[in-house]
Design a protein around this motif. Structure first.
Motif, PDB file in Angstrom:
ATOM      1  N   LEU A 103      56.462 121.342  93.423  1.00  0.00           N
ATOM      2  CA  LEU A 103      55.787 121.265  92.455  1.00  0.00           C
ATOM      3  C   LEU A 103      56.094 119.440  92.182  1.00  0.00           C
ATOM      4  N   ARG A 104      57.126 119.303  92.650  1.00  0.00           N
ATOM      5  CA  ARG A 104      57.353 118.046  92.203  1.00  0.00           C
ATOM      6  C   ARG A 104      55.969 116.434  92.843  1.00  0.00           C
ATOM      7  N   GLU A 105      55.861 117.141  94.114  1.00  0.00           N
ATOM      8  CA  GLU A 105      54.717 116.369  95.161  1.00  0.00           C
ATOM      9  C   GLU A 105      53.476 115.998  94.185  1.00  0.00           C
ATOM     10  N   ARG A 106      53.165 117.224  93.152  1.00  0.00           N
ATOM     11  CA  ARG A 106      52.174 117.736  92.690  1.00  0.00           C
ATOM     12  C   ARG A 106      52.068 117.032  91.855  1.00  0.00           C
ATOM     13  N   THR A 107      53.727 117.047  91.002  1.00  0.00           N
ATOM     14  CA  THR A 107      53.323 115.852  89.948  1.00  0.00           C
ATOM     15  C   THR A 107      53.421 114.420  90.235  1.00  0.00           C
ATOM     16  N   LYS A 108      53.979 114.081  90.929  1.00  0.00           N
ATOM     17  CA  LYS A 108      54.048 112.646  91.502  1.00  0.00           C
ATOM     18  C   LYS A 108      51.932 112.031  91.452  1.00  0.00           C
ATOM     19  N   GLN A 109      51.511 113.038  92.192  1.00  0.00           N
ATOM     20  CA  GLN A 109      50.022 113.176  92.469  1.00  0.00           C
ATOM     21  C   GLN A 109      49.519 112.665  91.498  1.00  0.00           C
ATOM     22  N   PHE A 110      49.875 113.719  90.081  1.00  0.00           N
ATOM     23  CA  PHE A 110      49.154 114.040  88.718  1.00  0.00           C
ATOM     24  C   PHE A 110      49.618 112.265  88.259  1.00  0.00           C
ATOM     25  N   GLU A 111      50.734 111.901  87.828  1.00  0.00           N
ATOM     26  CA  GLU A 111      50.838 110.615  87.385  1.00  0.00           C
ATOM     27  C   GLU A 111      50.647 109.483  88.233  1.00  0.00           C
ATOM     28  N   LYS A 112      50.204 109.649  89.089  1.00  0.00           N
ATOM     29  CA  LYS A 112      49.124 108.408  89.774  1.00  0.00           C
ATOM     30  C   LYS A 112      48.164 108.437  89.949  1.00  0.00           C
ATOM     31  N   LYS A 113      47.670 109.510  88.831  1.00  0.00           N
ATOM     32  CA  LYS A 113      46.084 109.270  88.864  1.00  0.00           C
ATOM     33  C   LYS A 113      46.225 109.387  87.871  1.00  0.00           C
ATOM     34  N   TYR A 114      46.660 110.203  86.534  1.00  0.00           N
ATOM     35  CA  TYR A 114      46.307 110.371  85.515  1.00  0.00           C
ATOM     36  C   TYR A 114      48.129 109.667  84.541  1.00  0.00           C
ATOM     37  N   GLY A 115      48.610 108.860  85.066  1.00  0.00           N
ATOM     38  CA  GLY A 115      50.237 108.168  84.189  1.00  0.00           C
ATOM     39  C   GLY A 115      50.827 109.168  83.695  1.00  0.00           C
ATOM     40  N   ALA A 116      52.228 108.776  83.296  1.00  0.00           N
ATOM     41  CA  ALA A 116      53.373 109.985  82.733  1.00  0.00           C
ATOM     42  C   ALA A 116      52.958 110.479  81.676  1.00  0.00           C
ATOM     43  N   PRO A 117      53.241 111.910  81.334  1.00  0.00           N
ATOM     44  CA  PRO A 117      52.870 112.451  79.951  1.00  0.00           C
ATOM     45  C   PRO A 117      53.516 111.520  78.566  1.00  0.00           C
ATOM     46  N   LYS A 118      53.176 112.125  78.052  1.00  0.00           N
ATOM     47  CA  LYS A 118      54.290 110.715  76.402  1.00  0.00           C
ATOM     48  C   LYS A 118      54.740 111.996  75.732  1.00  0.00           C
TER      49      LYS A 118
END
Length: 122
Positions: free
Chosen positions: A107-122
């Protein structure tokens, strides 16, 4: 994702057969096993994507080559991994902790990839 983890674990247990438990000193640490298993699941996913496009005989052994690469990256042997996996699989309390840890790591790794691609959620 949990189904992939269960499928992966089931395949490994089935392929290993019956072996004796590993002495504690030869065991891979749970943190190492977690990362190695995560990399092996990614290798499985890559293999499934490749084999969906190319069903030739040359691709049938691609998963073995990918596993060997994972072992080389982590500087372990297949025997070390199999022995450690068998130990954890025959000790359900430790195996559950390993799989729970793997689930959180994934979950942590997928979240990192998502944030890398789309930015951190606001």
């Amino acid at each position: 994702m949990r189904n992939i983890i269960k499928l992966f674990c089931g395949c490994l247990i089935t392929s290993m057969g019956c072996r004796s438990a590993v002495p504690a000193e030869g065991l891979l640490a749970p943190d190492s096993m977690k990362v190695i298993m995560w990399d092996m699941m990614k290798a499985d996913e890559l293999y499934l994507r490749i084999s969906a496009k190319d069903t030739t005989a040359a691709r049938r052994k691609e998963n073995i080559r990918l596993y060997e690469q994972v072992f080389a990256v982590h500087k372990i042997t297949k025997k070390q991994f199999d022995s450690s996996y068998h130990f954890y699989a025959t000790h359900p309390d430790q195996f559950k902790l390993l799989l729970d840890s793997l689930d959180v790591y994934a979950l942590r790794e997928r979240t990192k990839q998502f944030e890398k691609k789309y930015g951190a959620p606001k």
